[in-house]
Design a protein around this motif. Structure first.
Motif, PDB file in Angstrom:
ATOM      1  N   ILE A  40      -4.040  10.727  -4.203  1.00  0.00           N
ATOM      2  CA  ILE A  40      -5.268  10.075  -3.848  1.00  0.00           C
ATOM      3  C   ILE A  40      -5.356   8.712  -4.415  1.00  0.00           C
ATOM      4  CG2 ILE A  40      -7.476  10.108  -4.338  1.00  0.00           C
ATOM      5  CD1 ILE A  40      -7.569  13.182  -3.870  1.00  0.00           C
ATOM      6  N   GLN A  41      -5.592   7.892  -3.489  1.00  0.00           N
ATOM      7  CA  GLN A  41      -5.997   6.299  -4.153  1.00  0.00           C
ATOM      8  C   GLN A  41      -7.169   5.946  -3.584  1.00  0.00           C
ATOM      9  OE1 GLN A  41      -2.136   4.563  -3.389  1.00  0.00           O
ATOM     10  NE2 GLN A  41      -2.137   5.151  -1.346  1.00  0.00           N
ATOM     11  N   TYR A  42      -7.633   5.063  -4.154  1.00  0.00           N
ATOM     12  CA  TYR A  42      -8.845   4.671  -3.906  1.00  0.00           C
ATOM     13  C   TYR A  42      -9.071   2.959  -3.485  1.00  0.00           C
ATOM     14  CZ  TYR A  42     -10.808   8.865  -6.038  1.00  0.00           C
ATOM     15  OH  TYR A  42     -10.941  10.320  -6.385  1.00  0.00           O
ATOM     16  N   LEU A  43      -9.984   2.675  -2.250  1.00  0.00           N
ATOM     17  CA  LEU A  43     -10.269   1.405  -2.124  1.00  0.00           C
ATOM     18  C   LEU A  43     -11.772   1.408  -2.181  1.00  0.00           C
ATOM     19  CD1 LEU A  43      -9.804  -1.351  -0.964  1.00  0.00           C
ATOM     20  CD2 LEU A  43     -10.196  -0.696   1.358  1.00  0.00           C
ATOM     21  N   ILE A  44     -12.189   0.581  -3.066  1.00  0.00           N
ATOM     22  CA  ILE A  44     -13.735   0.255  -3.471  1.00  0.00           C
ATOM     23  C   ILE A  44     -14.133  -0.788  -2.729  1.00  0.00           C
ATOM     24  CG2 ILE A  44     -15.335  -0.128  -5.249  1.00  0.00           C
ATOM     25  CD1 ILE A  44     -13.559   2.263  -5.857  1.00  0.00           C
ATOM     26  N   ASP A  45     -15.360  -0.443  -2.127  1.00  0.00           N
ATOM     27  CA  ASP A  45     -15.904  -1.569  -1.077  1.00  0.00           C
ATOM     28  C   ASP A  45     -16.356  -2.801  -2.052  1.00  0.00           C
ATOM     29  OD1 ASP A  45     -17.038  -2.422   1.100  1.00  0.00           O
ATOM     30  OD2 ASP A  45     -18.870  -1.412   1.195  1.00  0.00           O
ATOM     31  N   GLU A  46     -16.367  -3.801  -1.285  1.00  0.00           N
ATOM     32  CA  GLU A  46     -16.840  -5.119  -2.089  1.00  0.00           C
ATOM     33  C   GLU A  46     -18.303  -5.174  -2.333  1.00  0.00           C
ATOM     34  OE1 GLU A  46     -17.637  -8.775   0.624  1.00  0.00           O
ATOM     35  OE2 GLU A  46     -16.487  -7.366   1.981  1.00  0.00           O
ATOM     36  N   PHE A  62      -5.562   4.912   1.695  1.00  0.00           N
ATOM     37  CA  PHE A  62      -6.678   4.867   1.008  1.00  0.00           C
ATOM     38  C   PHE A  62      -7.830   5.495   1.052  1.00  0.00           C
ATOM     39  CE2 PHE A  62      -3.711   2.040  -1.022  1.00  0.00           C
ATOM     40  CZ  PHE A  62      -4.127   1.681  -2.419  1.00  0.00           C
ATOM     41  N   ILE A  63      -8.369   6.351   0.093  1.00  0.00           N
ATOM     42  CA  ILE A  63      -9.865   6.755   0.331  1.00  0.00           C
ATOM     43  C   ILE A  63     -10.862   5.856   0.241  1.00  0.00           C
ATOM     44  CG2 ILE A  63     -11.764   8.268  -0.285  1.00  0.00           C
ATOM     45  CD1 ILE A  63      -9.633  10.558  -0.662  1.00  0.00           C
ATOM     46  N   LEU A  64     -11.797   5.354   1.124  1.00  0.00           N
ATOM     47  CA  LEU A  64     -12.689   4.424   0.989  1.00  0.00           C
ATOM     48  C   LEU A  64     -13.900   4.883   0.223  1.00  0.00           C
ATOM     49  CD1 LEU A  64     -13.925   1.379   1.692  1.00  0.00           C
ATOM     50  CD2 LEU A  64     -14.988   2.461   3.483  1.00  0.00           C
ATOM     51  N   VAL A  65     -14.419   4.061  -1.003  1.00  0.00           N
ATOM     52  CA  VAL A  65     -15.537   4.705  -1.705  1.00  0.00           C
ATOM     53  C   VAL A  65     -16.615   3.159  -1.400  1.00  0.00           C
ATOM     54  CG1 VAL A  65     -16.293   4.773  -4.030  1.00  0.00           C
ATOM     55  CG2 VAL A  65     -14.016   5.453  -3.631  1.00  0.00           C
ATOM     56  N   THR A  66     -17.745   3.986  -0.876  1.00  0.00           N
ATOM     57  CA  THR A  66     -18.816   2.776  -0.363  1.00  0.00           C
ATOM     58  C   THR A  66     -19.953   3.291  -0.990  1.00  0.00           C
ATOM     59  OG1 THR A  66     -19.333   1.445   1.614  1.00  0.00           O
ATOM     60  CG2 THR A  66     -18.680   3.811   1.770  1.00  0.00           C
ATOM     61  N   ASN A  67     -21.016   2.666  -0.606  1.00  0.00           N
ATOM     62  CA  ASN A  67     -22.359   2.892  -0.635  1.00  0.00           C
ATOM     63  C   ASN A  67     -23.186   2.637   0.608  1.00  0.00           C
ATOM     64  OD1 ASN A  67     -22.775  -0.022  -0.965  1.00  0.00           O
ATOM     65  ND2 ASN A  67     -23.931   0.052  -2.457  1.00  0.00           N
ATOM     66  N   ASN A  68     -22.297   2.393   1.644  1.00  0.00           N
ATOM     67  CA  ASN A  68     -22.877   2.259   3.028  1.00  0.00           C
ATOM     68  C   ASN A  68     -23.172   3.762   3.642  1.00  0.00           C
ATOM     69  OD1 ASN A  68     -22.948   1.786   5.529  1.00  0.00           O
ATOM     70  ND2 ASN A  68     -21.354   0.414   5.937  1.00  0.00           N
ATOM     71  N   ASP A 125      -2.779   5.186 -14.164  1.00  0.00           N
ATOM     72  CA  ASP A 125      -1.682   5.311 -13.357  1.00  0.00           C
ATOM     73  C   ASP A 125      -2.269   5.554 -11.798  1.00  0.00           C
ATOM     74  OD1 ASP A 125      -2.723   7.730 -14.006  1.00  0.00           O
ATOM     75  OD2 ASP A 125      -0.687   8.835 -13.603  1.00  0.00           O
ATOM     76  N   LEU A 126      -3.925   5.663 -11.816  1.00  0.00           N
ATOM     77  CA  LEU A 126      -4.610   6.037 -10.482  1.00  0.00           C
ATOM     78  C   LEU A 126      -4.541   4.500  -9.759  1.00  0.00           C
ATOM     79  CD1 LEU A 126      -6.162   7.433  -8.761  1.00  0.00           C
ATOM     80  CD2 LEU A 126      -8.370   6.922 -10.020  1.00  0.00           C
ATOM     81  N   LYS A 127      -4.076   4.620  -8.669  1.00  0.00           N
ATOM     82  CA  LYS A 127      -4.067   3.446  -7.651  1.00  0.00           C
ATOM     83  C   LYS A 127      -5.417   3.209  -7.176  1.00  0.00           C
ATOM     84  CE  LYS A 127      -1.822   0.339  -5.201  1.00  0.00           C
ATOM     85  NZ  LYS A 127      -0.591  -0.151  -5.082  1.00  0.00           N
ATOM     86  N   VAL A 128      -6.127   2.140  -7.736  1.00  0.00           N
ATOM     87  CA  VAL A 128      -7.573   1.553  -7.182  1.00  0.00           C
ATOM     88  C   VAL A 128      -7.561   0.251  -6.870  1.00  0.00           C
ATOM     89  CG1 VAL A 128     -10.002   1.590  -8.000  1.00  0.00           C
ATOM     90  CG2 VAL A 128      -8.505   3.398  -8.814  1.00  0.00           C
ATOM     91  N   LEU A 129      -7.928  -0.129  -5.621  1.00  0.00           N
ATOM     92  CA  LEU A 129      -7.837  -1.540  -5.313  1.00  0.00           C
ATOM     93  C   LEU A 129      -9.464  -1.651  -4.886  1.00  0.00           C
ATOM     94  CD1 LEU A 129      -4.753  -2.037  -2.806  1.00  0.00           C
ATOM     95  CD2 LEU A 129      -5.115  -2.727  -5.595  1.00  0.00           C
ATOM     96  N   MET A 130      -9.652  -3.059  -4.910  1.00  0.00           N
ATOM     97  CA  MET A 130     -11.346  -3.443  -4.207  1.00  0.00           C
ATOM     98  C   MET A 130     -10.900  -4.243  -3.148  1.00  0.00           C
ATOM     99  SD  MET A 130     -14.255  -4.189  -6.870  1.00  0.00           S
ATOM    100  CE  MET A 130     -15.856  -4.100  -6.284  1.00  0.00           C
ATOM    101  N   VAL A 131     -11.896  -4.260  -2.189  1.00  0.00           N
ATOM    102  CA  VAL A 131     -11.943  -5.446  -1.192  1.00  0.00           C
ATOM    103  C   VAL A 131     -11.896  -6.646  -1.848  1.00  0.00           C
ATOM    104  CG1 VAL A 131     -13.065  -6.071   0.869  1.00  0.00           C
ATOM    105  CG2 VAL A 131     -12.911  -3.700   0.403  1.00  0.00           C
ATOM    106  N   GLY A 132     -11.188  -7.625  -1.375  1.00  0.00           N
ATOM    107  CA  GLY A 132     -10.944  -8.934  -2.017  1.00  0.00           C
ATOM    108  C   GLY A 132      -9.697  -9.001  -3.024  1.00  0.00           C
ATOM    109  N   ASP A 133      -9.195  -7.704  -3.501  1.00  0.00           N
ATOM    110  CA  ASP A 133      -8.037  -8.024  -4.360  1.00  0.00           C
ATOM    111  C   ASP A 133      -6.746  -8.364  -3.549  1.00  0.00           C
ATOM    112  OD1 ASP A 133      -9.309  -6.859  -6.578  1.00  0.00           O
ATOM    113  OD2 ASP A 133      -8.437  -4.935  -6.570  1.00  0.00           O
ATOM    114  N   PRO A 134      -5.682  -8.856  -4.249  1.00  0.00           N
ATOM    115  CA  PRO A 134      -4.415  -9.128  -3.552  1.00  0.00           C
ATOM    116  C   PRO A 134      -3.951  -7.685  -2.880  1.00  0.00           C
ATOM    117  CG  PRO A 134      -4.343 -10.104  -5.738  1.00  0.00           C
ATOM    118  CD  PRO A 134      -5.702  -9.275  -5.423  1.00  0.00           C
ATOM    119  N   ASN A 135      -3.437  -7.681  -1.874  1.00  0.00           N
ATOM    120  CA  ASN A 135      -2.682  -6.386  -1.217  1.00  0.00           C
ATOM    121  C   ASN A 135      -3.887  -5.597  -0.628  1.00  0.00           C
ATOM    122  OD1 ASN A 135      -0.304  -7.278  -1.695  1.00  0.00           O
ATOM    123  ND2 ASN A 135      -0.470  -6.476  -3.876  1.00  0.00           N
TER     124      ASN A 135
END
Length: 119
Positions: free
Chosen positions: A3-9, A55-61, A25-35
């Protein structure tokens, strides 16, 4: 597959920082990060990015994300999952669930659906 996460901006960077702090070691990116998708990327494009990069999207939308997911699935796409944050819970409670899911969750459990966090 892990599991890896993309955090909403629209979420504070604290989510990414805390997840990485507890599980380096958890792969966590945020919208706006490189890649990752750039800030201002529309939700339908973010879902396509999540699909292609697993990536699983993490959002408050809570309002429009169900609509975007239905359209995405209706166009014969898939998504690893969407985690929508519930109101009135602390960041600590949410981080705790995201960490637990990353350790014991099966990616297929969340595919093509919205899961509300905390569980």
């Amino acid at each position: 597959m892990s599991i890896q996460y993309l955090i909403d901006e629209n979420l504070p960077p604290l989510y990414q920082e805390q997840l990485r702090r507890y599980l380096s070691d958890l792969k966590v990116l945020m919208v706006g990060d490189p890649n990752a998708p750039s800030k201002g990327t529309l939700d339908p494009e973010i879902l396509i990015w999540c699909e292609h990069h697993n990536f699983i999207l993490v959002t408050n939308n809570r309002r429009s994300m169900p609509v975007h997911l239905n359209e995405h699935l209706g166009n014969n796409h898939n998504v690893p999952g969407i985690f929508v944050l519930r109101k009135k819970f602390t960041i600590g409670e949410i981080i705790g669930d995201l960490l637990l899911i990353s350790q014991v969750g099966e990616p297929s459990d969340y595919q093509n659906r919205i899961t509300y966090i905390p569980l």
